[in-house]
Every structure is written in C-alpha cells, then in structure tokens.
Design an enzyme around this catalytic site. Structure first.
Site, PDB file in Angstrom:
ATOM      1  N   LYS A  10       0.825  -1.208   0.000  1.00 35.86           N
ATOM      2  CA  LYS A  10       0.000   0.000   0.000  1.00 35.86           C
ATOM      3  C   LYS A  10       0.868   1.271   0.000  1.00 35.86           C
ATOM      4  CE  LYS A  10      -4.071  -2.100   2.199  1.00 35.86           C
ATOM      5  NZ  LYS A  10      -5.060  -1.976   3.314  1.00 35.86           N
ATOM      6  N   TYR A  50     -12.486  -1.507  -3.784  1.00 34.89           N
ATOM      7  CA  TYR A  50     -13.037  -1.628  -2.429  1.00 34.89           C
ATOM      8  C   TYR A  50     -14.554  -1.426  -2.393  1.00 34.89           C
ATOM      9  CZ  TYR A  50      -8.467  -1.934  -0.112  1.00 34.89           C
ATOM     10  OH  TYR A  50      -7.229  -2.344   0.342  1.00 34.89           O
ATOM     11  N   ASN A 113      -2.170   0.213   6.874  1.00 37.38           N
ATOM     12  CA  ASN A 113      -1.678  -1.074   7.374  1.00 37.38           C
ATOM     13  C   ASN A 113      -0.813  -1.832   6.363  1.00 37.38           C
ATOM     14  OD1 ASN A 113      -3.707  -1.747   5.673  1.00 37.38           O
ATOM     15  ND2 ASN A 113      -4.914  -2.914   7.131  1.00 37.38           N
ATOM     16  N   HIS A 116      -2.207  -5.353   1.465  1.00 34.46           N
ATOM     17  CA  HIS A 116      -3.509  -5.985   1.223  1.00 34.46           C
ATOM     18  C   HIS A 116      -3.301  -7.453   0.880  1.00 34.46           C
ATOM     19  CE1 HIS A 116      -7.495  -6.747  -0.528  1.00 34.46           C
ATOM     20  NE2 HIS A 116      -6.840  -7.372  -1.495  1.00 34.46           N
ATOM     21  N   GLU A 127      -9.802  -9.666  -8.016  1.00 34.87           N
ATOM     22  CA  GLU A 127      -8.798  -8.634  -7.732  1.00 34.87           C
ATOM     23  C   GLU A 127      -7.601  -8.725  -8.676  1.00 34.87           C
ATOM     24  OE1 GLU A 127      -9.935  -8.330  -2.976  1.00 34.87           O
ATOM     25  OE2 GLU A 127      -7.915  -8.928  -3.551  1.00 34.87           O
TER      26      GLU A 127
HETATM   27  P1  IDP Z   1      -8.326  -6.425   5.309  1.00 37.36           P
HETATM   28  O1  IDP Z   1      -7.429  -5.509   4.492  1.00 37.36           O
HETATM   29  O2  IDP Z   1      -7.606  -7.003   6.495  1.00 37.36           O
HETATM   30  O3  IDP Z   1      -9.004  -7.474   4.460  1.00 37.36           O
HETATM   31  P2  IDP Z   1     -10.888  -5.066   5.362  1.00 37.36           P
HETATM   32  O4  IDP Z   1     -11.894  -5.185   6.466  1.00 37.36           O
HETATM   33  O5  IDP Z   1     -11.192  -5.754   4.068  1.00 37.36           O
HETATM   34  O6  IDP Z   1      -9.476  -5.518   5.946  1.00 37.36           O
HETATM   35  O7  IDP Z   1     -10.689  -3.508   5.097  1.00 37.36           O
HETATM   36  C1  IDP Z   1      -9.998  -3.044   3.958  1.00 37.36           C
HETATM   37  C2  IDP Z   1      -9.047  -1.952   4.389  1.00 37.36           C
HETATM   38  O8  IDP Z   1      -9.811  -0.840   4.868  1.00 37.36           O
HETATM   39  C3  IDP Z   1      -8.113  -2.296   5.539  1.00 37.36           C
HETATM   40  O9  IDP Z   1      -6.984  -3.026   5.142  1.00 37.36           O
HETATM   41  C4  IDP Z   1      -7.776  -0.931   6.080  1.00 37.36           C
HETATM   42  O10 IDP Z   1      -6.817  -0.269   5.245  1.00 37.36           O
HETATM   43  C5  IDP Z   1      -9.112  -0.223   5.950  1.00 37.36           C
HETATM   44  N1  IDP Z   1      -9.928  -0.378   7.182  1.00 37.36           N
HETATM   45  C6  IDP Z   1     -10.625  -1.469   7.562  1.00 37.36           C
HETATM   46  N2  IDP Z   1     -11.246  -1.279   8.729  1.00 37.36           N
HETATM   47  C7  IDP Z   1     -10.954  -0.026   9.103  1.00 37.36           C
HETATM   48  C8  IDP Z   1     -11.318   0.773  10.241  1.00 37.36           C
HETATM   49  O11 IDP Z   1     -12.043   0.353  11.146  1.00 37.36           O
HETATM   50  N3  IDP Z   1     -10.808   2.036  10.277  1.00 37.36           N
HETATM   51  C9  IDP Z   1     -10.008   2.529   9.290  1.00 37.36           C
HETATM   52  N4  IDP Z   1      -9.640   1.828   8.203  1.00 37.36           N
HETATM   53  C10 IDP Z   1     -10.110   0.559   8.107  1.00 37.36           C
HETATM   54 MG    MG Z   2     -10.416  -7.301   2.942  1.00 37.72          MG
END
Ligand code: IDP
Ligand code: MG
Length: 155
Positions: A10, A50, A113, A116, A127
């Site tokens: 990312k 997304y 984070n 992905h 994807e």
């Molecule tokens: P993942 O990447 O672990 O699959 P997802 O729930 O699919 O997590 O969410 C996609 C992305 O959205 C996350 O990797 C993160 O960058 C962002 N995200 C998810 N939940 C939150 C949140 O509660 N606050 C802020 N950003 C979030």
């Molecule tokens: Mg996800």
C-alpha cells in the site's frame, strides 16, 4: 485459482521505502511472484476495488489513502495462497496482529496497514483481473505470444 492471491504493497509502505523488505518477507515465506507493477490508483479504480466497503464509515478515508501515492499490486502463488497469505500479513489492525506478521512488524495503524491480501479464492480472481491483463500474467505470456506468431506466420 486456489493457488493464487493478490497482494498490494500500500502507499504508506511505498512512501516509507519498504517495498524491498516486504517483498523479501513474502518470498522468504515461500510465495512466488507471478506478476507485479507499480501504479497510482485513481479514485474510480480504488473505489471499484473496495466496492464492498462503500457503505462503511472508513470508505472515504480508505480511498483517500489508497490514492495518496503509488502502490505495488503483486500476484502471488503458493499452495492455499489466500489463507497462507492472510496468515503472513496478520489482522487488519496491527495492534491485534500476531507476532511475526507483516502488519504487526511494519504497520502503523488499522487504516494505514502496509499491505492488502485477498480474502477468498473468488475475490483473488476478481482482484487479480482488476490489475492485470491476461498477457501480464506471465504463465500466459509465452503461450499466447507463441500462438500469435503461429497465427501470423500461417497467414
Ligand atoms: P483487510 O485488508 O484485512 O481485508 P478489510 O476489512 O477488508 O481488511 O478492510 C480493507 C481496508 O480498509 C483495511 O486493510 C484498512 O486499510 C481499511 N480499514 C478497515 N477497517 C478499518 C477501520 O475500522 N478504520 C479505518 N480503516 C479501516
Ligand atoms: Mg479485505
């Protein structure tokens, strides 16, 4: 497609100059790189990727973040690639991620984070197609190139 997944290094990780270290973690864990590129997502492209999160409160921030700089989508291959890669990257929130995971070690927050990983084989296929054409998936490249030459030379 049970043996493939899509990773994205990312924009936060690209800005922090972590591409090399993260790729090393991934290949050391036994994943093979099948395709890779560096791109800057548009809002449309990030929004499409997304789509499933579009009603979530963090959606606008997520799109802002994912378009804030270049990112590196990578097609990875390994047995059970999807769950194996989710295990390697760790929980979405680095505070909850297991020791030894990429997010635990590198990520600064739940939103920024670092990486992905696809969450199912079906989504991995969708994807991968979001970022890579058939010709860019190297296993198709040689065969399709040869077929093209064959067709041309048979004319
Ligand atoms: P993942 O990447 O672990 O699959 P997802 O729930 O699919 O997590 O969410 C996609 C992305 O959205 C996350 O990797 C993160 O960058 C962002 N995200 C998810 N939940 C939150 C949140 O509660 N606050 C802020 N950003 C979030
Ligand atoms: Mg996800």
């Amino acid at each position: 497609m049970g043996n493939k997944t899509l990773a994205i290094i990312k924009p936060d990780a690209v800005k922090r100059n972590l591409i090399g270290q993260i790729i090393k973690e991934i290949t050391d864990a036994g994943f093979k790189i099948k395709a890779m590129k560096m791109v800057r997502l548009t809002k449309d492209s990030a929004g499409g990727f997304y789509e499933i999160h579009k009603e979530r409160p963090f959606f606008n921030n997520l799109i802002e973040f994912m378009t804030s700089g270049p990112c590196v989508p990578i097609v990875l291959e390994k047995d059970n690639a999807v769950p194996a890669f989710r295990k390697l990257i760790g929980a979405t929130d680095p505070a909850e991620a297991d020791e030894g995971t990429i997010r635990k070690f590198y990520a600064h927050s739940k939103s920024e984070n670092v990486i992905h990983g696809s969450d199912s084989n079906k989504n991995a296929a969708i994807e991968i197609a979001h970022f890579f054409s058939r010709m860019e998936l190297l296993e198709n490249y040689q065969e399709e190139t040869l077929n093209r030459y064959r067709i041309l030379s048979e004319r």
